[in-house]
Design a protein around this motif. Structure first.
Motif, PDB file in Angstrom:
ATOM      1  N   ALA A   1      41.682  15.485  43.328  1.00 48.26           N
ATOM      2  CA  ALA A   1      42.004  15.355  42.201  1.00 48.26           C
ATOM      3  C   ALA A   1      40.374  16.191  41.358  1.00 48.26           C
ATOM      4  N   PHE A   2      39.451  15.453  41.860  1.00 48.96           N
ATOM      5  CA  PHE A   2      38.103  16.085  41.539  1.00 48.96           C
ATOM      6  C   PHE A   2      37.900  17.536  41.957  1.00 48.96           C
ATOM      7  N   ILE A   3      38.262  17.715  43.263  1.00 43.34           N
ATOM      8  CA  ILE A   3      38.095  19.026  43.707  1.00 43.34           C
ATOM      9  C   ILE A   3      39.079  20.061  42.920  1.00 43.34           C
ATOM     10  N   ILE A   4      40.245  19.785  42.538  1.00 40.03           N
ATOM     11  CA  ILE A   4      41.110  20.482  41.456  1.00 40.03           C
ATOM     12  C   ILE A   4      40.254  21.119  40.233  1.00 40.03           C
ATOM     13  N   GLY A   5      39.644  19.839  39.570  1.00 42.37           N
ATOM     14  CA  GLY A   5      39.119  20.098  38.400  1.00 42.37           C
ATOM     15  C   GLY A   5      37.658  20.840  38.587  1.00 42.37           C
ATOM     16  N   HIS A   6      37.251  20.640  39.690  1.00 40.66           N
ATOM     17  CA  HIS A   6      35.648  21.291  39.969  1.00 40.66           C
ATOM     18  C   HIS A   6      36.158  22.752  40.209  1.00 40.66           C
ATOM     19  N   ILE A   7      36.857  23.051  40.932  1.00 43.23           N
ATOM     20  CA  ILE A   7      37.467  24.607  41.205  1.00 43.23           C
ATOM     21  C   ILE A   7      37.850  25.151  40.007  1.00 43.23           C
ATOM     22  N   VAL A   8      38.748  24.626  39.198  1.00 42.24           N
ATOM     23  CA  VAL A   8      39.088  25.256  37.969  1.00 42.24           C
ATOM     24  C   VAL A   8      37.883  25.651  36.788  1.00 42.24           C
ATOM     25  N   PHE A   9      37.342  24.302  36.678  1.00 46.11           N
ATOM     26  CA  PHE A   9      36.140  24.695  35.380  1.00 46.11           C
ATOM     27  C   PHE A   9      34.990  25.570  36.123  1.00 46.11           C
ATOM     28  N   GLY A  10      34.531  25.198  37.445  1.00 47.74           N
ATOM     29  CA  GLY A  10      33.487  26.081  38.154  1.00 47.74           C
ATOM     30  C   GLY A  10      33.868  27.642  38.189  1.00 47.74           C
ATOM     31  N   ALA A  11      35.218  27.990  38.481  1.00 48.73           N
ATOM     32  CA  ALA A  11      35.570  29.405  38.451  1.00 48.73           C
ATOM     33  C   ALA A  11      35.407  30.032  37.145  1.00 48.73           C
ATOM     34  N   VAL A  12      35.825  29.252  35.979  1.00 53.88           N
ATOM     35  CA  VAL A  12      35.720  29.706  34.629  1.00 53.88           C
ATOM     36  C   VAL A  12      33.892  29.960  34.477  1.00 53.88           C
ATOM     37  N   GLY A  13      33.414  28.821  34.831  1.00 54.20           N
ATOM     38  CA  GLY A  13      31.884  28.780  34.712  1.00 54.20           C
ATOM     39  C   GLY A  13      31.355  29.946  35.304  1.00 54.20           C
ATOM     40  N   LEU A  14      31.477  30.347  36.483  1.00 50.93           N
ATOM     41  CA  LEU A  14      30.991  31.491  37.362  1.00 50.93           C
ATOM     42  C   LEU A  14      31.154  32.883  36.543  1.00 50.93           C
ATOM     43  N   VAL A  15      32.355  32.964  35.962  1.00 54.26           N
ATOM     44  CA  VAL A  15      32.583  34.324  35.197  1.00 54.26           C
ATOM     45  C   VAL A  15      32.010  34.409  33.892  1.00 54.26           C
ATOM     46  N   SER A  16      32.005  33.278  33.026  1.00 54.22           N
ATOM     47  CA  SER A  16      31.636  33.098  31.692  1.00 54.22           C
ATOM     48  C   SER A  16      30.047  32.989  31.703  1.00 54.22           C
ATOM     49  N   PHE A  17      29.410  32.889  32.738  1.00 58.81           N
ATOM     50  CA  PHE A  17      27.931  32.849  33.111  1.00 58.81           C
ATOM     51  C   PHE A  17      27.332  34.064  32.546  1.00 58.81           C
ATOM     52  N   TRP A  18      28.210  35.567  32.865  1.00 60.55           N
ATOM     53  CA  TRP A  18      27.428  36.832  32.616  1.00 60.55           C
ATOM     54  C   TRP A  18      27.543  37.463  31.114  1.00 60.55           C
ATOM     55  N   PRO A  19      28.571  37.184  30.330  1.00 57.49           N
ATOM     56  CA  PRO A  19      28.568  37.737  29.020  1.00 57.49           C
ATOM     57  C   PRO A  19      27.365  37.251  28.191  1.00 57.49           C
ATOM     58  N   PRO A  20      27.162  35.877  28.189  1.00 60.54           N
ATOM     59  CA  PRO A  20      25.668  35.550  27.378  1.00 60.54           C
ATOM     60  C   PRO A  20      24.443  36.310  28.076  1.00 60.54           C
ATOM     61  N   VAL A  21      24.447  36.535  29.447  1.00 58.81           N
ATOM     62  CA  VAL A  21      23.222  36.872  29.911  1.00 58.81           C
ATOM     63  C   VAL A  21      23.207  38.285  29.634  1.00 58.81           C
ATOM     64  N   VAL A  22      24.022  39.126  29.637  1.00 59.30           N
ATOM     65  CA  VAL A  22      23.773  40.601  29.590  1.00 59.30           C
ATOM     66  C   VAL A  22      24.101  40.953  28.238  1.00 59.30           C
ATOM     67  N   GLY A  23      24.748  40.297  27.280  1.00 60.87           N
ATOM     68  CA  GLY A  23      25.183  40.605  26.074  1.00 60.87           C
ATOM     69  C   GLY A  23      23.952  40.333  25.086  1.00 60.87           C
ATOM     70  N   ARG A  24      24.218  40.850  23.778  1.00 58.70           N
ATOM     71  CA  ARG A  24      23.204  40.711  22.887  1.00 58.70           C
ATOM     72  C   ARG A  24      23.268  39.235  22.477  1.00 58.70           C
TER      73      ARG A  24
END
Length: 244
Positions: A9-32
């Motif tokens: 159960a921890f693994i599933i939660g880790h994968i779901v939130f981690g995948a979104v985190g990996l993608v959502s890292f970039w808009p704040p970094v490259v955006g204004r």
């Protein structure tokens, strides 16, 4: 059996939130910076990283309780306990520390004393102990990578406290620390993604220092780039203050 279900159960939660985190890292970094997109995706990223780190803490604690039961495809209990237990616990705490610290730096930009309260303060000695445990375990089981990775935690605690305990930080120091914290959290989650994912896909390269160094080098380059930009933005103000 309960531990096995809890672990997955921890693994599933880790994968779901981690995948979104990996993608959502970039808009704040490259955006204004400061724009609505930056703030929106920054909140998504921070929330995901806090949950990702929390689930990773649960995964590592389950591993420490039953190394081979949680990792039946591996046969060396000492290795599993060290890498997937102690080091993963340390990296999870590092991720939570950096994400929470980066969030507090921007929340408390007008009330610096608030940075020295509550969870933000408690997380510093917690991370120090986790980094020390990682270094000691790495020395005991002959894994120099664990010792090397622990240095990131020690440096994080030292730099966090240096800012938190400064009575009168500079006008943009909060922004530098905000960037350091959240980009550092991104480094941590990408490191875990590459390294622990490689253990399952390509075990022979999982502990290769080069693999672990790639997110660190990229992340540090981003931090340095933005900190230089912040310093340059302060130059006109400094010149005006120095003018007669």
């Amino acid at each position: 059996m309960m531990l096995w279900w809890l672990f997955h159960a921890f693994i599933i939660g880790h994968i779901v939130f981690g995948a979104v985190g990996l993608v959502s890292f970039w808009p704040p970094v490259v955006g204004r910076k400061g724009a609505p997109v930056h703030r929106k995706w920054g909140r998504v990223f921070t929330t995901c990283l806090l949950w990702t780190g929390s689930f990773a803490i649960g995964i590592s604690l389950c591993t420490l309780a039953d190394p081979l039961g949680t990792h039946p495809h591996l046969k060396d209990a000492v290795f599993v306990r060290g890498i997937f237990g102690v080091m993963m616990l340390y990296l999870a705490i590092l991720t939570v520390n950096l994400a929470w610290y980066g969030l507090q730096c921007v929340r408390n930009k007008r009330d610096h004393a608030a940075n020295r309260r509550g969870a933000n303060l408690i997380l510093q000695p917690v991370l120090f102990v986790a980094a020390l445990a990682c270094a000691v375990e790495g020395w005991l089981i002959g894994q120099p990578l664990m010792i090397g990775m622990s240095l990131v935690g020690f440096a994080t605690v030292a730099t966090n406290l240096a800012f938190m305990l400064t009575a009168n930080p500079g006008p943009k120091d909060w922004l530098k620390e905000h960037l350091k914290g959240l980009i550092g959290a991104g480094i941590s989650v990408y490191t875990a993604f590459f390294a622990f994912g490689a253990v399952r896909l390509m075990p022979e390269i999982a502990l290769n220092p080069v693999l672990w160094a790639v997110p660190l080098v990229v992340g540090l380059s981003i931090i340095i780039y933005h900190q230089v930009r912040i310093r340059l933005s302060l130059l006109p103000r400094a010149r005006q203050g120095a003018a007669p």
